[in-house]
Design a protein around this motif. Structure first.
Motif, mmCIF file in Angstrom:
data_model
loop_
_atom_site.group_PDB
_atom_site.id
_atom_site.type_symbol
_atom_site.label_atom_id
_atom_site.label_comp_id
_atom_site.label_asym_id
_atom_site.label_seq_id
_atom_site.Cartn_x
_atom_site.Cartn_y
_atom_site.Cartn_z
ATOM 1 N N THR A 4 -55.182 37.676 12.728
ATOM 2 C CA THR A 4 -55.703 36.800 11.598
ATOM 3 C C THR A 4 -56.381 36.518 11.476
ATOM 4 O OG1 THR A 4 -54.745 35.433 13.457
ATOM 5 C CG2 THR A 4 -55.413 33.881 11.988
ATOM 6 N N ASN A 47 -53.989 26.825 17.414
ATOM 7 C CA ASN A 47 -53.511 27.367 18.467
ATOM 8 C C ASN A 47 -54.680 29.114 19.320
ATOM 9 O OD1 ASN A 47 -51.534 25.940 17.728
ATOM 10 N ND2 ASN A 47 -49.999 28.145 17.075
ATOM 11 N N TYR A 48 -55.187 29.238 19.044
ATOM 12 C CA TYR A 48 -56.206 30.282 19.957
ATOM 13 C C TYR A 48 -56.983 29.817 20.198
ATOM 14 C CZ TYR A 48 -58.418 34.497 20.606
ATOM 15 O OH TYR A 48 -59.422 35.833 21.474
ATOM 16 N N ASN A 103 -62.069 38.865 21.872
ATOM 17 C CA ASN A 103 -61.531 38.733 21.111
ATOM 18 C C ASN A 103 -60.662 38.994 19.804
ATOM 19 O OD1 ASN A 103 -61.556 35.697 20.696
ATOM 20 N ND2 ASN A 103 -64.054 36.381 20.715
ATOM 21 N N ASN A 158 -52.395 29.392 13.431
ATOM 22 C CA ASN A 158 -53.176 30.447 14.203
ATOM 23 C C ASN A 158 -54.100 30.312 14.873
ATOM 24 O OD1 ASN A 158 -50.122 31.760 13.885
ATOM 25 N ND2 ASN A 158 -51.370 32.913 12.530
ATOM 26 N N LEU A 193 -57.764 37.971 17.728
ATOM 27 C CA LEU A 193 -56.970 37.277 17.060
ATOM 28 C C LEU A 193 -56.860 37.984 15.379
ATOM 29 C CD1 LEU A 193 -57.081 34.057 15.929
ATOM 30 C CD2 LEU A 193 -59.419 33.967 16.354
#
Length: 396
Positions: A177, A266-267, A171, A263, A174
């Protein structure tokens, strides 16, 4: 995992020594998996997003179809294993997949080496090793315990699979974010703290040494900021140019917070309506098709392959995880679908009652179909073969 659970799941397989080398994959790297992102689940917005998806996934209905291995099928109808319900199993499996992008399912094996269920495990690492002519998965858990079992008997679910031939990606994408989420939370906390404090600056006269200044600072704090100060600050006449310092802490703008949340949504493939249980009808159908359905299809295929042999699968035996999507419609939409499906004899009364979360009618009464009288059944040449009334009564 405790020793008892560990032994119950893996049985005597855990003691097998595998030292034949690593299994070769096409990606050119050592086929190993390491957990990453446990801290991801500590974020409030991330946990909420994952919880919403896992909650809906836990409502999938798991059924086994086909004639093979009736003993195992009987066990699976009661649950995936003796410690979990199907809802708990699916919730944890989905959560692990969302956090780690790779989820492992291992068979629960009895003392005879037979598969009697399955369990979602969260190892700290997993390696694919060669043993004999077959690849095996060697798990290492946080407790230090290790276990190995044939890869063919295990299930591997993945998300964001790219570089590895077997496992999903990490991940790290990410991380930017998550850094913003952390800064956002810190900014809010500092804003609250600074908003609840008062600061002053003043010029003190007739103090000739640093030691005198320290003593005066302690005296002022003791008499004004401790005990029963009454909320009033008393300044002696040795203080001049007294001014209040107004702190202006950073406060995250609403559009910035919305962009950060977007964000995350969406992920993880979700949205605010799903998180707050406002999605129904077409909105929920879109979420189901984009998130829950891919999970249910992948789980069904992975579980079927790990539980049943190729011959048994060819004979029509499979495990399926499905959802009654009609239950997530609005009441107006449910009423319309119920009327249309009943009038045309597509659904019987029990199937329609299921849409409304009602139990089946007793004594098989709900298995009957009703068809409106003005409908006609046409033959291949266009001739009328049965009227609607005859269809309902079973006349020819």
């Amino acid at each position: 995992m405790s020793m008892g659970l560990f032994q119950s799941i893996f049985g005597k397989i855990a003691a097998k020594s595998l030292a034949s080398g690593f299994w070769t994959t096409l990606d050119g790297y050592t086929p190993s998996f390491l957990t990453w992102g446990g801290e991801l689940y500590e974020s409030e917005i991330v946990r909420a997003a994952i919880h919403a998806t896992a909650t809906h996934a836990s409502k999938l209905s798991v059924t086994v179809q086909g004639p093979a291995n009736p003993k195992l099928q009987t066990r699976l109808r009661q649950g995936p294993n003796e410690w979990q319900t199907w809802g708990q199993f699916l919730y944890r499996l989905c959560t692990i997949l969302e956090v780690q992008n790779t989820a492992f399912i291992v068979p629960v094996i009895n003392e005879f080496g037979e598969t009697v269920g399955m369990f979602p495990v969260l190892p700290s690492s997993c390696e694919i090793v060669q043993y004999g002519a077959a690849p095996w998965l060697r798990y290492t858990f946080r407790s230090g315990q290790t276990a190995a079992i044939e890869m063919a008997r295990c299930g591997i679910m993945t998300k964001f699979q790219y570089k590895s031939d077997i496992f999903g990606e990490n991940n790290h994408a990410l991380t930017p974010t998550m850094d913003l989420v952390n800064l956002q939370n810190q900014g809010i906390a500092e804003a609250v703290k600074n908003g609840a404090t008062f600061r002053f600056a003043a010029k003190m006269n007739n103090f000739s040494s640093d030691e005198d200044l320290k003593k005066e600072r302690k005296r002022f704090s003791r008499e004004n900021l401790q005990g029963e100060g009454g909320g009033i600050l008393l300044f002696p006449n040795t203080y001049t140019d007294i001014k209040q310092l107004e702190a202006k802490p950073y406060v995250v703008a609403a559009d910035e917070m919305e962009r950060i949340n977007t964000n995350v949504f969406n992920y993880f493939g979700t949205n605010e309506d799903v998180l707050q249980n406002r999605a129904y009808g077409d909105a929920w159908s879109a979420f189901y098709e984009g998130k829950i359905e891919p999970f249910s299809i992948q789980f069904s295929e992975v579980a079927t392959k790990m539980l049943f042999t190729e011959r048994e699968r060819a004979g029509g035996t499979l495990l399926m995880a499905t959802a009654n999507r009609l239950q997530y419609m609005s009441n107006t939409e449910k009423l319309n679908v119920s009327a249309q499906m009943a009038d045309r004899g597509i659904m019987n009364r029990d199937e329609i009652r299921e849409i409304w979360n009602l139990p089946p009618l007793p004594n098989g009464q709900g298995q009957a179909y009703t068809i409106r009288g003005e409908y006609y059944l046409l033959g291949s040449d266009g001739s009328v073969t049965k009227k609607g009334d005859d269809l309902t009564s079973g006349k020819s």
